[in-house]
Design a protein around this motif. Structure first.
Motif, PDB file in Angstrom:
ATOM      1  N   HIS A 254     -19.787  46.901 -20.362  1.00 27.87           N
ATOM      2  CA  HIS A 254     -19.686  46.395 -18.988  1.00 27.87           C
ATOM      3  C   HIS A 254     -20.816  46.918 -18.102  1.00 27.87           C
ATOM      4  CE1 HIS A 254     -15.597  45.203 -20.174  1.00 27.87           C
ATOM      5  NE2 HIS A 254     -15.588  44.452 -19.093  1.00 27.87           N
ATOM      6  N   GLY A 255     -21.802  47.568 -18.689  1.00 28.11           N
ATOM      7  CA  GLY A 255     -22.945  48.028 -17.906  1.00 28.11           C
ATOM      8  C   GLY A 255     -22.746  49.343 -17.202  1.00 28.11           C
ATOM      9  N   GLY A 256     -21.840  50.175 -17.732  1.00 29.57           N
ATOM     10  CA  GLY A 256     -21.606  51.478 -17.130  1.00 29.57           C
ATOM     11  C   GLY A 256     -21.991  52.609 -18.061  1.00 29.57           C
ATOM     12  N   GLU A 257     -21.949  53.828 -17.560  1.00 28.40           N
ATOM     13  CA  GLU A 257     -22.237  55.008 -18.359  1.00 28.40           C
ATOM     14  C   GLU A 257     -21.360  56.154 -17.875  1.00 28.40           C
ATOM     15  OE1 GLU A 257     -26.263  56.312 -17.798  1.00 28.40           O
ATOM     16  OE2 GLU A 257     -26.262  55.779 -15.677  1.00 28.40           O
ATOM     17  N   GLY A 258     -21.046  57.058 -18.795  1.00 29.54           N
ATOM     18  CA  GLY A 258     -20.178  58.169 -18.455  1.00 29.54           C
ATOM     19  C   GLY A 258     -20.769  59.501 -18.871  1.00 29.54           C
ATOM     20  N   SER A 259     -20.452  60.548 -18.103  1.00 23.58           N
ATOM     21  CA  SER A 259     -20.945  61.886 -18.378  1.00 23.58           C
ATOM     22  C   SER A 259     -19.791  62.863 -18.230  1.00 23.58           C
ATOM     23  CB  SER A 259     -22.074  62.239 -17.399  1.00 23.58           C
ATOM     24  OG  SER A 259     -22.474  63.587 -17.537  1.00 23.58           O
ATOM     25  N   LEU A 260     -19.635  63.774 -19.183  1.00 25.33           N
ATOM     26  CA  LEU A 260     -18.553  64.746 -19.165  1.00 25.33           C
ATOM     27  C   LEU A 260     -18.788  65.794 -18.075  1.00 25.33           C
ATOM     28  CD1 LEU A 260     -15.987  65.772 -20.746  1.00 25.33           C
ATOM     29  CD2 LEU A 260     -17.560  67.256 -21.999  1.00 25.33           C
ATOM     30  N   VAL A 261     -17.765  66.028 -17.238  1.00 24.54           N
ATOM     31  CA  VAL A 261     -17.884  67.054 -16.201  1.00 24.54           C
ATOM     32  C   VAL A 261     -16.860  68.178 -16.379  1.00 24.54           C
ATOM     33  CG1 VAL A 261     -18.859  65.466 -14.516  1.00 24.54           C
ATOM     34  CG2 VAL A 261     -16.387  65.812 -14.564  1.00 24.54           C
ATOM     35  N   TRP A 262     -15.808  67.948 -17.188  1.00 22.31           N
ATOM     36  CA  TRP A 262     -14.805  68.979 -17.426  1.00 22.31           C
ATOM     37  C   TRP A 262     -14.026  68.628 -18.680  1.00 22.31           C
ATOM     38  CZ3 TRP A 262      -9.520  68.740 -18.004  1.00 22.31           C
ATOM     39  CH2 TRP A 262      -8.834  69.959 -18.019  1.00 22.31           C
ATOM     40  N   GLU A 263     -13.616  69.637 -19.440  1.00 19.49           N
ATOM     41  CA  GLU A 263     -12.737  69.405 -20.581  1.00 19.49           C
ATOM     42  C   GLU A 263     -11.921  70.659 -20.855  1.00 19.49           C
ATOM     43  OE1 GLU A 263     -14.659  68.769 -24.346  1.00 19.49           O
ATOM     44  OE2 GLU A 263     -16.359  70.034 -23.792  1.00 19.49           O
ATOM     45  N   THR A 264     -10.787  70.473 -21.523  1.00 17.67           N
ATOM     46  CA  THR A 264      -9.961  71.611 -21.909  1.00 17.67           C
ATOM     47  C   THR A 264     -10.689  72.405 -22.981  1.00 17.67           C
ATOM     48  OG1 THR A 264      -8.822  70.163 -23.482  1.00 17.67           O
ATOM     49  CG2 THR A 264      -7.752  70.538 -21.354  1.00 17.67           C
ATOM     50  N   GLY A 266     -10.390  75.337 -26.215  1.00 14.60           N
ATOM     51  CA  GLY A 266      -9.544  76.049 -27.176  1.00 14.60           C
ATOM     52  C   GLY A 266      -8.523  75.150 -27.841  1.00 14.60           C
ATOM     53  N   MET A 267      -8.058  75.571 -28.987  1.00 15.05           N
ATOM     54  CA  MET A 267      -7.092  74.800 -29.761  1.00 15.05           C
ATOM     55  C   MET A 267      -5.681  74.907 -29.194  1.00 15.05           C
ATOM     56  SD  MET A 267      -8.874  73.351 -32.057  1.00 15.05           S
ATOM     57  CE  MET A 267      -7.580  72.773 -33.160  1.00 15.05           C
ATOM     58  N   GLY A 268      -5.425  75.919 -28.365  1.00 16.91           N
ATOM     59  CA  GLY A 268      -4.078  76.112 -27.855  1.00 16.91           C
ATOM     60  C   GLY A 268      -3.720  75.207 -26.694  1.00 16.91           C
ATOM     61  N   SER A 269      -4.638  74.361 -26.253  1.00 14.72           N
ATOM     62  CA  SER A 269      -4.380  73.522 -25.088  1.00 14.72           C
ATOM     63  C   SER A 269      -3.761  72.178 -25.454  1.00 14.72           C
ATOM     64  CB  SER A 269      -5.684  73.296 -24.309  1.00 14.72           C
ATOM     65  OG  SER A 269      -6.676  72.726 -25.152  1.00 14.72           O
ATOM     66  N   GLY A 270      -3.402  71.980 -26.720  1.00 10.50           N
ATOM     67  CA  GLY A 270      -2.783  70.718 -27.124  1.00 10.50           C
ATOM     68  C   GLY A 270      -3.803  69.613 -27.249  1.00 10.50           C
ATOM     69  N   VAL A 271      -3.360  68.379 -26.969  1.00 10.76           N
ATOM     70  CA  VAL A 271      -4.267  67.229 -27.022  1.00 10.76           C
ATOM     71  C   VAL A 271      -5.383  67.440 -26.003  1.00 10.76           C
ATOM     72  CG1 VAL A 271      -4.471  64.749 -26.687  1.00 10.76           C
ATOM     73  CG2 VAL A 271      -2.426  65.690 -27.758  1.00 10.76           C
ATOM     74  N   GLY A 272      -6.623  67.286 -26.440  1.00 15.09           N
ATOM     75  CA  GLY A 272      -7.760  67.515 -25.558  1.00 15.09           C
ATOM     76  C   GLY A 272      -7.763  66.568 -24.374  1.00 15.09           C
ATOM     77  N   ARG A 273      -8.148  67.091 -23.222  1.00 14.47           N
ATOM     78  CA  ARG A 273      -8.231  66.296 -22.006  1.00 14.47           C
ATOM     79  C   ARG A 273      -9.598  66.532 -21.363  1.00 14.47           C
ATOM     80  NH1 ARG A 273      -4.063  69.575 -21.302  1.00 14.47           N
ATOM     81  NH2 ARG A 273      -4.803  70.323 -19.273  1.00 14.47           N
ATOM     82  N   CYS A 274     -10.085  65.555 -20.634  1.00 10.86           N
ATOM     83  CA  CYS A 274     -11.391  65.715 -20.008  1.00 10.86           C
ATOM     84  C   CYS A 274     -11.489  64.861 -18.750  1.00 10.86           C
ATOM     85  CB  CYS A 274     -12.518  65.372 -20.989  1.00 10.86           C
ATOM     86  SG  CYS A 274     -12.539  63.664 -21.524  1.00 10.86           S
ATOM     87  N   ILE A 275     -12.556  65.088 -18.007  1.00 13.23           N
ATOM     88  CA  ILE A 275     -12.882  64.291 -16.828  1.00 13.23           C
ATOM     89  C   ILE A 275     -14.300  63.781 -16.990  1.00 13.23           C
ATOM     90  CG2 ILE A 275     -13.190  64.283 -14.321  1.00 13.23           C
ATOM     91  CD1 ILE A 275     -11.173  66.578 -14.175  1.00 13.23           C
ATOM     92  N   LEU A 276     -14.481  62.487 -16.803  1.00 13.04           N
ATOM     93  CA  LEU A 276     -15.796  61.864 -16.897  1.00 13.04           C
ATOM     94  C   LEU A 276     -16.263  61.403 -15.521  1.00 13.04           C
ATOM     95  CD1 LEU A 276     -15.327  59.525 -20.005  1.00 13.04           C
ATOM     96  CD2 LEU A 276     -16.398  61.784 -19.968  1.00 13.04           C
ATOM     97  N   GLU A 277     -17.542  61.600 -15.272  1.00 10.12           N
ATOM     98  CA  GLU A 277     -18.183  60.961 -14.129  1.00 10.12           C
ATOM     99  C   GLU A 277     -18.743  59.631 -14.609  1.00 10.12           C
ATOM    100  OE1 GLU A 277     -22.112  61.474 -11.256  1.00 10.12           O
ATOM    101  OE2 GLU A 277     -21.701  62.918 -12.840  1.00 10.12           O
ATOM    102  N   VAL A 278     -18.470  58.558 -13.876  1.00  6.64           N
ATOM    103  CA  VAL A 278     -18.852  57.209 -14.301  1.00  6.64           C
ATOM    104  C   VAL A 278     -19.690  56.552 -13.218  1.00  6.64           C
ATOM    105  CG1 VAL A 278     -17.986  54.903 -14.904  1.00  6.64           C
ATOM    106  CG2 VAL A 278     -16.803  56.950 -15.759  1.00  6.64           C
ATOM    107  N   ALA A 279     -20.722  55.844 -13.664  1.00  4.79           N
ATOM    108  CA  ALA A 279     -21.560  55.072 -12.740  1.00  4.79           C
ATOM    109  C   ALA A 279     -22.014  53.801 -13.452  1.00  4.79           C
ATOM    110  CB  ALA A 279     -22.774  55.881 -12.286  1.00  4.79           C
ATOM    111  N   ARG A 280     -22.458  52.842 -12.666  1.00  3.46           N
ATOM    112  CA  ARG A 280     -23.093  51.665 -13.264  1.00  3.46           C
ATOM    113  C   ARG A 280     -24.468  52.080 -13.777  1.00  3.46           C
ATOM    114  NH1 ARG A 280     -24.171  47.528  -9.397  1.00  3.46           N
ATOM    115  NH2 ARG A 280     -24.201  45.936 -11.035  1.00  3.46           N
TER     116      ARG A 280
END
Length: 284
Positions: A254-264, A266-280
């Protein structure tokens, strides 16, 4: 846009099911990644001058200009709206200038009942907390005409406009969020920030959400504004097919791109979670 009754939505929200597709999309529940996104914004609050600075990350994609007379903050799939409440609280606690810039908060959710029974009441509670109107001994808040009047006056003093929109993700919703490429009248937006969490839990939701997200950013940017999004999600949604890799693939189409800004970590945090910065994506 939704063709079911409020009773259907509320009943589904009180059931054991997380969602019921095309009836109830989970807005009465505060999801894990919305807390991640709220904490991410809070972690920046001490070094930020206002809500706009809180949302700006490290400019890894496309920097914004410093000056802005009209900003829009939109939460897609708002639900209980915890990330937006962080920004709203910061706006309320800051001393308004004599001529404050326009700040528009848009809360978009599939279900009107969620907006009526969760989203808007949470905004009112946040206003009361920021204004020290909740008695510390009881923790209760009576909704009175005086409180409603104070709420409206507080928004007017800070030039804050709040809009709630219900509907499914798509181009029509994007046109309601930014009608004609502006937040009000014919005045183009300077900047738009879009917040979202737990919106890419399946292939179908990923397709619809991504199309709406990129279209909303386009409607801000084509008249000359700048737009960016923060999307919080689990890395993999087991059993339903959604996740970060799926989202990034659809986003690129769709003409966008994403960059990782935060993630969990260690293995003890369960299913990995993250936050992406998105722009066109810039250029052709």
């Amino acid at each position: 846009m939704a063709e079911h009754t409020t009773l259907d939505e509320v009943g589904a929200g009180l059931s054991v099911d997380d969602i019921k597709p095309n009836i109830y999309e989970g807005g009465f529940k505060t999801w894990e990644c919305s807390i991640d996104l709220a904490n991410h914004l809070l972690s920046r609050a001490s070094e930020a001058s206002d809500a706009s600075t809180v949302v700006e990350v490290h400019h890894s994609l496309h920097p914004f200009s410093a000056r802005a007379d009209q900003d829009l903050f939109d939460q897609l799939g708002a639900g209980t709206a915890i990330p937006t409440l962080v920004l709203f609280y910061i706006l309320l606690r800051s001393t308004p200038p004599l001529d404050p810039p326009r700040r528009t908060l848009v809360l978009a959710d599939y279900n009107p009942s969620v907006l009526h029974l969760a989203t808007i009441p949470n905004l009112l509670l946040t206003y009361a907390m920021a204004s020290d109107l909740i008695p510390p001994t009881s923790g209760d808040l009576d909704i009175t005409p005086a409180l409603i009047l104070s709420f409206k006056q507080g928004l007017a003093e800070r030039n804050i406009d709040i809009r709630a929109i219900s509907g499914s993700w798509g181009a029509p919703l994007a046109s309601l969020i930014i009608p004609g490429g502006s937040a009000s009248g014919d005045v183009p937006l300077d900047r738009a920030w879009i917040l979202a969490s737990e919106t890419i839990y399946s292939p179908a939701s990923t397709l619809a959400f991504t199309a709406c997200l990129v279209e909303t950013m386009r409607k801000c940017e084509e008249p000359g504004g700048r737009a960016r999004a923060l999307v919080a999600a689990k890395k993999v949604y087991f059993g339903v097919g959604g996740g970060i890799d799926e989202f990034l693939g659809v986003l690129r189409k769709h003409g966008g791109e994403g960059s990782l800004v935060w993630e969990t970590e260690g293995m003890g945090s369960g299913v990995g979670r993250c936050i992406l910065e998105v722009a066109r994506r810039a250029g052709p």
